[in-house]
Design a protein around this motif. Sequence first.
Motif, PDB file in Angstrom:
ATOM      1  N   THR A 100      -8.948  -3.202  -5.217  1.00 57.87           N
ATOM      2  CA  THR A 100      -7.487  -3.067  -5.186  1.00 57.87           C
ATOM      3  C   THR A 100      -6.964  -2.733  -6.577  1.00 57.87           C
ATOM      4  O   THR A 100      -6.136  -1.829  -6.741  1.00 57.87           O
ATOM      5  N   ILE A 101      -7.452  -3.434  -7.574  1.00 55.46           N
ATOM      6  CA  ILE A 101      -7.025  -3.187  -8.958  1.00 55.46           C
ATOM      7  C   ILE A 101      -7.361  -1.755  -9.360  1.00 55.46           C
ATOM      8  O   ILE A 101      -6.545  -1.036  -9.946  1.00 55.46           O
ATOM      9  N   SER A 102      -8.551  -1.316  -9.032  1.00 58.33           N
ATOM     10  CA  SER A 102      -8.987   0.034  -9.357  1.00 58.33           C
ATOM     11  C   SER A 102      -8.093   1.085  -8.689  1.00 58.33           C
ATOM     12  O   SER A 102      -7.700   2.072  -9.324  1.00 58.33           O
ATOM     13  N   ARG A 103      -7.737   0.862  -7.427  1.00 61.46           N
ATOM     14  CA  ARG A 103      -6.867   1.812  -6.722  1.00 61.46           C
ATOM     15  C   ARG A 103      -5.501   1.912  -7.390  1.00 61.46           C
ATOM     16  O   ARG A 103      -4.948   3.001  -7.535  1.00 61.46           O
ATOM     17  N   TYR A 104      -4.954   0.790  -7.810  1.00 64.89           N
ATOM     18  CA  TYR A 104      -3.651   0.800  -8.470  1.00 64.89           C
ATOM     19  C   TYR A 104      -3.719   1.568  -9.788  1.00 64.89           C
ATOM     20  O   TYR A 104      -2.809   2.331 -10.111  1.00 64.89           O
ATOM     21  N   LEU A 105      -4.778   1.369 -10.535  1.00 66.23           N
ATOM     22  CA  LEU A 105      -4.913   2.074 -11.809  1.00 66.23           C
ATOM     23  C   LEU A 105      -5.068   3.582 -11.610  1.00 66.23           C
ATOM     24  O   LEU A 105      -4.674   4.371 -12.470  1.00 66.23           O
ATOM     25  N   ARG A 106      -5.633   3.995 -10.479  1.00 65.05           N
ATOM     26  CA  ARG A 106      -5.800   5.420 -10.168  1.00 65.05           C
ATOM     27  C   ARG A 106      -4.566   6.018  -9.489  1.00 65.05           C
ATOM     28  O   ARG A 106      -4.528   7.211  -9.233  1.00 65.05           O
ATOM     29  N   GLY A 107      -3.596   5.186  -9.154  1.00 64.63           N
ATOM     30  CA  GLY A 107      -2.390   5.686  -8.481  1.00 64.63           C
ATOM     31  C   GLY A 107      -2.534   5.776  -6.981  1.00 64.63           C
ATOM     32  O   GLY A 107      -1.718   6.403  -6.315  1.00 64.63           O
ATOM     33  N   GLN A 108      -3.548   5.146  -6.428  1.00 63.82           N
ATOM     34  CA  GLN A 108      -3.793   5.187  -4.983  1.00 63.82           C
ATOM     35  C   GLN A 108      -3.444   3.852  -4.342  1.00 63.82           C
ATOM     36  O   GLN A 108      -4.286   3.201  -3.748  1.00 63.82           O
ATOM     37  N   HIS A 109      -2.196   3.477  -4.479  1.00 63.35           N
ATOM     38  CA  HIS A 109      -1.750   2.195  -3.935  1.00 63.35           C
ATOM     39  C   HIS A 109      -0.649   2.418  -2.918  1.00 63.35           C
ATOM     40  O   HIS A 109      -0.078   3.505  -2.844  1.00 63.35           O
ATOM     41  N   PRO A 110      -0.351   1.402  -2.104  1.00 65.21           N
ATOM     42  CA  PRO A 110       0.710   1.554  -1.103  1.00 65.21           C
ATOM     43  C   PRO A 110       2.077   1.774  -1.763  1.00 65.21           C
ATOM     44  O   PRO A 110       2.284   1.392  -2.915  1.00 65.21           O
ATOM     45  N   ALA A 111       2.975   2.358  -1.020  1.00 67.49           N
ATOM     46  CA  ALA A 111       4.322   2.613  -1.542  1.00 67.49           C
ATOM     47  C   ALA A 111       5.042   1.321  -1.912  1.00 67.49           C
ATOM     48  O   ALA A 111       5.848   1.300  -2.828  1.00 67.49           O
ATOM     49  N   SER A 112       4.760   0.246  -1.194  1.00 66.82           N
ATOM     50  CA  SER A 112       5.379  -1.047  -1.479  1.00 66.82           C
ATOM     51  C   SER A 112       4.285  -2.065  -1.800  1.00 66.82           C
ATOM     52  O   SER A 112       3.766  -2.732  -0.908  1.00 66.82           O
ATOM     53  N   PRO A 113       3.922  -2.186  -3.069  1.00 68.55           N
ATOM     54  CA  PRO A 113       2.830  -3.082  -3.452  1.00 68.55           C
ATOM     55  C   PRO A 113       3.128  -4.550  -3.157  1.00 68.55           C
ATOM     56  O   PRO A 113       4.273  -4.979  -3.195  1.00 68.55           O
TER      57      PRO A 113
END
Length: 165
Positions: free
Chosen positions: A34-47
């Motif tokens: 999850t942390i890695s996805r957020y750093l890459r910009g691949q996170h949900p629209a509403s974290p």
Amino acid sequence: MTRLSERLQQANAERQLTVRQIADIGGDGVDKSTISRYLRGQHPASPRDDVLQTFSKALGVPVQELRELAGRPGGEAAPYKPPPEVNQLTAVQRRALDGIIRAMAQPHETNTEVSTVDELASERKTPVSKPTRSHRSAAAPSPYSDDAGKRIRRQQDADAEDSQE
């Protein structure tokens, strides 16, 4: 890339933490993927707020700033602490209250975790009946449910007869 991810990358460039270190320092049980996805910009629209809290702790960025970058209200930095009276609530009441709080915190989303009255009632030991006419009159008495109401109704009937004559 989102503004949130750009800010997370910027803060992490200053600290130079690994994904594992962010997870360990954050301490909220957010997994490394999850942390890695957020750093890459691949996170949900509403974290989720626990993810934002993890990044806030690990990277030293105020959680209000992260919420605003995610398009959410900044809110308070500290977690909400309910009053001591909450300990008097049943498990069903607590889940209902949690659902209300979630719905208020995320007004632009459909919250599927909010339990319906039927779901909550099915978990109770005693069944909850749906409101009927008799329940409504017991909860909110009609002005016609007592002797004064009967007198009013009779007077209205008499007035209606007088107006017809």
